[in-house]
Design an enzyme around this catalytic site. Structure first.
Site, mmCIF file in Angstrom:
data_model
loop_
_atom_site.group_PDB
_atom_site.id
_atom_site.type_symbol
_atom_site.label_atom_id
_atom_site.label_comp_id
_atom_site.label_asym_id
_atom_site.label_seq_id
_atom_site.Cartn_x
_atom_site.Cartn_y
_atom_site.Cartn_z
ATOM 1 C CE LYS A 1 -1.191 -5.429 12.666
ATOM 2 N NZ LYS A 1 -0.035 -5.085 13.479
ATOM 3 C CG HIS B 1 -4.360 -1.056 8.102
ATOM 4 N ND1 HIS B 1 -3.913 -1.897 7.117
ATOM 5 C CD2 HIS B 1 -3.348 -0.192 8.334
ATOM 6 C CE1 HIS B 1 -2.671 -1.556 6.769
ATOM 7 N NE2 HIS B 1 -2.315 -0.515 7.495
ATOM 8 C CE LYS C 1 -1.675 1.739 3.938
ATOM 9 N NZ LYS C 1 -0.960 2.361 5.057
HETATM 10 C C1 BG6 Z 1 0.672 1.375 8.192
HETATM 11 C C2 BG6 Z 1 0.404 2.847 8.229
HETATM 12 O O1 BG6 Z 1 0.006 0.769 7.126
HETATM 13 O O2 BG6 Z 1 0.235 0.790 9.420
HETATM 14 C C3 BG6 Z 1 1.097 3.505 9.418
HETATM 15 O O3 BG6 Z 1 0.867 3.438 7.025
HETATM 16 C C4 BG6 Z 1 0.698 2.794 10.694
HETATM 17 O O4 BG6 Z 1 0.770 4.874 9.493
HETATM 18 C C5 BG6 Z 1 0.898 1.288 10.579
HETATM 19 O O5 BG6 Z 1 1.498 3.315 11.751
HETATM 20 C C6 BG6 Z 1 0.338 0.578 11.787
HETATM 21 O O6 BG6 Z 1 0.701 -0.770 11.735
HETATM 22 P P1 BG6 Z 1 0.870 -1.634 13.068
HETATM 23 O O7 BG6 Z 1 1.174 -3.000 12.574
HETATM 24 O O8 BG6 Z 1 1.980 -1.002 13.855
HETATM 25 O O9 BG6 Z 1 -0.440 -1.544 13.801
#
Ligand code: BG6
Length: 476
Positions: free
Chosen positions: A175, A233, A141
């Protein structure tokens, strides 16, 4: 299962994502015996370095981000690594790369570069005859900036590759706890009969981060929380929570059901959207300083209330929020069940809802709040107690979940697209997102400032309070 040998070519092999995620993840899979000879990792980037120099780079990356590292294992891993300097927009390096690749291996080309180079990479891979039947590409992404750009990108990729060869990553799907959403829903008889608007009052999804935008100001100023987190997400989490049971745990069966969820989303009313921007705090710069724009209208926080127009969910609101520089790092989904239709204990006993909380990170686990009698004298008073299961405690040591990238990279190699987004899914997500963004742009809305390390702007609390509800999670 014996794993087949593969060659993973990482374009952008010296970049931040490679250093932090891809290389350490592959090392762990190597340690688990999933990189059988003659499998290889080929780093490809603009820098003119030798394979020996690249191995040092990989070794440092693994030492820094790969947890405990066995010296012997690392040395063996490094032997399976090569580097090729290349030019994504020119001819340099492509011939060398073509000669390096073994036709007997599975080929995976990881586009760990800016989206501006995807088209060039796809074209050159073909022009230089590097794409075999057994080849696949992995695309990070952001997948487009809006519906038009996502469509254009899909058109380019799909003109060079079959959809079955394209792996669009949303690392949330890799995850362990996110996959657990499906296990909890479809592996237990307990919840699914109640999983609808008749029994569920509302559902909350929170993905809260304490980090700011760091060095990603230029990207983030154009993206904002809506494009960076919500469109992908949180949307994926919503899909897994709301979808119908797929007939099988297979790529298209799962993705068909997720797509139906996105398509059932109603447009979001402007007064159901709250955007925020963090201000300066002790020792931490404010958002506008970080993006170097004193008039920035980009949100670092967004909360919204949405509805799904289908039989299962009509009438059940979904509240979604995500933001940076919040009080705690806390990602969770809370399913709040309705109150009992009638209390046999009378008003004075108190009224209580069951709640199922799926804690995604940190401290992964599941809690079910159950109503019981408050112990002791004084008549029938009700209280809620948690049936609390921390995965770490329940599963014991050694049950450490692999990093999302470990799973996703191996799924690419094995050709399993279940945890990757299909083209129509990505486009449907943008089709829902675009009007929301266009709406606030047309209205000239400015995000509300919020103090760093709090729970975001007050409006987000009011979004639920107006409905007689409260957020769970970061607010306690
Ligand atoms: C990424 C975003 O896709 O996901 C970031 O671009 C964000 O801004 C990150 O911090 C969060 O991922 P995780 O795995 O730390 O929850």
């Amino acid at each position: 299962m014996t794993d087949k040998a593969f060659e993973l070519v990482v374009f952008g092999g010296t970049g931040d994502l490679a250093r932090r995620k891809i290389l350490p993840a592959l090392f762990k899979r190597f340690c688990a015996g999933q990189m059988p000879e003659p499998s290889r990792l080929i780093g490809a980037a603009r820098s003119d370095m030798s394979s020996a120099e690249y191995r040092r780079f990989v070794s440092d990356a693994v030492a820094e981000f790969g947890g405990a590292v066995g010296k012997d294992e690392l040395a063996q891993f490094l032997r399976q690594i090569t580097y090729v300097p290349f030019d994504a927009r020119g001819d340099a390096g492509w011939q060398e790369l073509a000669e390096m690749l073994d036709p007997a291996c599975i080929r995976a080309f990881y586009f760990s570069v800016g989206p501006g180079l995807f088209k060039d990479l796809a074209e050159r891979l073909h022009a230089h005859g590097l794409v075999t039947e057994d080849s696949r590409i992995v695309v990070e992404k952001p997948f487009g900036h809006d519906l038009d750009t996502a469509r254009a990108l899909n058109r380019v990729l799909c003109s060079h590759f079959d959809e079955r060869q394209i792996y669009r990553i949303d690392h949330y799907l890799g995850k362990e706890t996110v996959q657990n959403l499906m296990a909890v829903r479809f592996g237990n008889m307990l919840f699914e009969p109640l999983w609808n608007s008749q029994y569920i009052d509302h559902i909350q999804i929170t993905v809260a981060e304490t980090v700011g935008i760091g060095g990603r100001g230029a990207y983030y100023e154009k993206a904002g929380a809506m494009r960076d987190m919500m469109q992908n997400h949180l949307m994926q989490l919503l899909c897994l929570i709301a979808m119908e049971p797929p007939a099988k745990f297979e790529p298209d069966a799962v993705r068909d059901e997720k797509l139906k969820v996105i398509r059932a989303l109603d447009p979001v009313e402007p007064h159901h959207i709250v955007r925020g921007q963090y201000t300066q705090a002790d020792g931490c710069a404010g958002f506008r300083d970080e993006v170097d724009n004193p008039r920035s209208k980009t949100e670092s926080f967004i909360a919204l209330k949405c509805h799904l127009s289908n039989w299962r969910w009509a009438g059940t609101p979904f509240y979604l929020r995500t933001g940076k520089r919040l009080k705690n790092r806390d990602s969770q989904i809370t399913v709040v069940f309705k109150d009992t239709p009638h209390s046999i204990f009378g008003q004075d006993a108190g009224r209580h809802n069951n709640e199922l909380t799926i804690q995604l990170q940190p401290n992964e686990g599941i809690t079910l709040d159950v109503t019981i009698k408050k112990p002791g004298q004084g008549g029938m008073q009700l209280i809620d107690v948690p049936l609390d299961m921390s995965f770490a405690e329940a599963l014991g040591p050694g049950a450490d979940a692999p990093d999302a990238y470990e799973r996703l990279i191996m799924d690419v190699i094995r050709g399993n697209q279940t945890l990757f987004m299909r083209n129509d899914e990505v486009e449907a997500a943008w089709a829902w997102t675009d009007p929301i963004i266009r709406g606030w742009e047309a209205r000239g809305d400015v995000p509300k400032p919020y103090d760093a390390f709090t729970s975001g702007p007050d409006g987000a609390l009011q979004l639920l309070r107006r409905d007689g509800r409260e957020w769970r999670g970061i607010d306690g």
